[in-house]
Design an enzyme around this catalytic site. Structure first.
Site, PDB file in Angstrom:
ATOM      1  N   ASP A  64      -1.583   8.923  -4.827  1.00  0.00           N
ATOM      2  CA  ASP A  64      -1.306   8.609  -3.422  1.00  0.00           C
ATOM      3  C   ASP A  64      -0.925   9.856  -2.630  1.00  0.00           C
ATOM      4  O   ASP A  64      -0.710  10.933  -3.198  1.00  0.00           O
ATOM      5  CB  ASP A  64      -0.198   7.543  -3.316  1.00  0.00           C
ATOM      6  CG  ASP A  64       1.016   7.850  -4.203  1.00  0.00           C
ATOM      7  OD1 ASP A  64       1.163   9.006  -4.657  1.00  0.00           O
ATOM      8  OD2 ASP A  64       1.819   6.938  -4.439  1.00  0.00           O
ATOM      9  N   ASN A 130      11.548  -1.376  -5.844  1.00  0.00           N
ATOM     10  CA  ASN A 130      11.066  -2.730  -5.533  1.00  0.00           C
ATOM     11  C   ASN A 130       9.844  -3.109  -6.374  1.00  0.00           C
ATOM     12  O   ASN A 130       9.181  -4.092  -6.093  1.00  0.00           O
ATOM     13  CB  ASN A 130      10.745  -2.852  -4.033  1.00  0.00           C
ATOM     14  CG  ASN A 130       9.634  -1.894  -3.597  1.00  0.00           C
ATOM     15  OD1 ASN A 130       9.018  -1.229  -4.415  1.00  0.00           O
ATOM     16  ND2 ASN A 130       9.383  -1.834  -2.301  1.00  0.00           N
ATOM     17  N   HIS A 132       7.100  -1.220  -6.784  1.00  0.00           N
ATOM     18  CA  HIS A 132       5.798  -0.694  -6.347  1.00  0.00           C
ATOM     19  C   HIS A 132       5.235   0.306  -7.349  1.00  0.00           C
ATOM     20  O   HIS A 132       5.974   0.988  -8.053  1.00  0.00           O
ATOM     21  CB  HIS A 132       5.849  -0.125  -4.924  1.00  0.00           C
ATOM     22  CG  HIS A 132       6.512   1.194  -4.739  1.00  0.00           C
ATOM     23  ND1 HIS A 132       7.563   1.383  -3.866  1.00  0.00           N
ATOM     24  CD2 HIS A 132       6.279   2.414  -5.287  1.00  0.00           C
ATOM     25  CE1 HIS A 132       7.926   2.657  -3.890  1.00  0.00           C
ATOM     26  NE2 HIS A 132       7.172   3.302  -4.743  1.00  0.00           N
ATOM     27  N   GLU A 137       2.954  -1.768  -2.258  1.00  0.00           N
ATOM     28  CA  GLU A 137       4.224  -2.440  -2.004  1.00  0.00           C
ATOM     29  C   GLU A 137       4.142  -3.918  -2.401  1.00  0.00           C
ATOM     30  O   GLU A 137       3.037  -4.452  -2.593  1.00  0.00           O
ATOM     31  CB  GLU A 137       4.562  -2.321  -0.512  1.00  0.00           C
ATOM     32  CG  GLU A 137       4.762  -0.871  -0.032  1.00  0.00           C
ATOM     33  CD  GLU A 137       6.123  -0.293  -0.422  1.00  0.00           C
ATOM     34  OE1 GLU A 137       6.757  -0.794  -1.370  1.00  0.00           O
ATOM     35  OE2 GLU A 137       6.555   0.678   0.239  1.00  0.00           O
TER      36      GLU A 137
HETATM   37  C1  GLP Z   1       7.176   7.024  -4.813  1.00  0.00           C
HETATM   38  C2  GLP Z   1       5.732   7.236  -5.301  1.00  0.00           C
HETATM   39  C3  GLP Z   1       5.487   6.518  -6.594  1.00  0.00           C
HETATM   40  C4  GLP Z   1       6.683   6.762  -7.489  1.00  0.00           C
HETATM   41  C5  GLP Z   1       7.869   6.028  -6.958  1.00  0.00           C
HETATM   42  C6  GLP Z   1       9.168   6.341  -7.696  1.00  0.00           C
HETATM   43  O1  GLP Z   1       7.296   6.429  -3.588  1.00  0.00           O
HETATM   44  N1  GLP Z   1       4.696   6.874  -4.398  1.00  0.00           N
HETATM   45  O2  GLP Z   1       4.277   6.963  -7.178  1.00  0.00           O
HETATM   46  O3  GLP Z   1       6.431   6.272  -8.774  1.00  0.00           O
HETATM   47  O4  GLP Z   1       7.990   6.176  -5.574  1.00  0.00           O
HETATM   48  O5  GLP Z   1       9.672   7.576  -7.353  1.00  0.00           O
HETATM   49  P1  GLP Z   1      10.829   8.316  -8.141  1.00  0.00           P
HETATM   50  O6  GLP Z   1      10.216   8.765  -9.426  1.00  0.00           O
HETATM   51  O7  GLP Z   1      11.241   9.439  -7.254  1.00  0.00           O
HETATM   52  O8  GLP Z   1      11.898   7.314  -8.373  1.00  0.00           O
END
Ligand code: GLP
Length: 238
Positions: A64, A130, A132, A137
């Site tokens: 992404d 959440n 995702h 989402e």
């Molecule tokens: C972000 C990314 C995800 C990631 C998630 C968790 O928003 N788009 O790919 O897995 O949130 O992030 P973190 O590893 O900083 O908790």
């Protein structure tokens, strides 16, 4: 419908294991690696940077990207990947959605076409609080392909720690869809820290529901969940 759960409470050992899974995949011929961003991936990328692994004959495909952040912005996923991995460990071809595009819908379509021309051998995944995955989402269709998303307040809040203020967090992103992610041959999900407990609890013990996107992984068949959350080491069959 098997999820292989690897529960490792020591964080160093957990990332060492993640690294060894990746290395093993590479040794056995994996060519296309699906990569993720987020704080969870930083120690793994550090392991890779400090290793002798060479990815120059492999390709990387990122999940992404924010819409509207210049590539040069330190929080764009383009910059993140360069800083944490690609500057030290270049891949043959590096694919990332272009968040600078004037036409995000068109860019999402273009990215999906690229994805369909590749087979991802190993997809790395983190998970949002959440549930995702990528930026899919809650409520995203399990049949979704790469698309433009409006980020939820909870995701923007969670990611605000990387920006000066929450107002600086972009409101939109381009993400591989759930169906795009599910085409990977193998998925390695890493979940570290208490904030991820509800999502992992739902994945291991809850119903499959579009309201908690990560639960789709129960339908995959070749998923490893690596976590420090103290769930019991086991193979979960539904
Ligand atoms: C972000 C990314 C995800 C990631 C998630 C968790 O928003 N788009 O790919 O897995 O949130 O992030 P973190 O590893 O900083 O908790």
């Amino acid at each position: 419908m098997t999820i292989q759960l690897l529960s490792i409470q020591n964080i160093d050992q957990l990332y060492e294991k993640a690294f060894s899974i990746l290395k093993e995949q590479q040794n056995t011929g994996a060519k296309n690696f699906g990569l993720a961003t987020g704080g969870t991936m930083i120690p793994l990328y550090k392991y890779i940077r400090n290793s002798a692994l060479d990815f120059s004959h492999c390709n990387s495909v990122n999940l992404d990207e924010y819409v509207g952040l210049p590539k040069s912005h330190p929080q764009s996923y383009f910059s993140f990947m360069r800083k944490h991995l690609f500057n030290t460990k270049p891949f043959g071809i590096t694919y990332l959605p272009n968040g600078e595009t004037a036409n995000p819908e068109e860019e999402a379509k273009r990215y999906e076409t690229t994805l369909k021309s590749l087979e991802i051998d190993l997809q790395l995944l983190g998970v949002g609080e959440n549930g995702h995955i990528g930026f899919n989402e809650p409520g995203t269709s399990f049949t979704s392909e790469t698309h433009v998303v409006t980020l939820t307040n909870s995701t923007r809040k969670a990611n605000a720690r990387f920006f000066h203020t929450i107002d600086d967090v972009p409101r939109k992103a381009i993400t591989m869809g759930i169906a795009s992610i599910m085409r990977a041959k193998q998925i390695l999900l890493i979940a570290v820290g208490a904030k991820k407990r509800p999502a992992i609890q739902a994945l291991l013990h809850g119903e499959i529901t579009e309201m908690i996107p990560v639960t789709v992984l129960k339908k995959h068949g070749n998923v490893i969940v690596l976590t420090d959350l103290g769930f019991k080491n086991t193979n979960h069959d539904d």
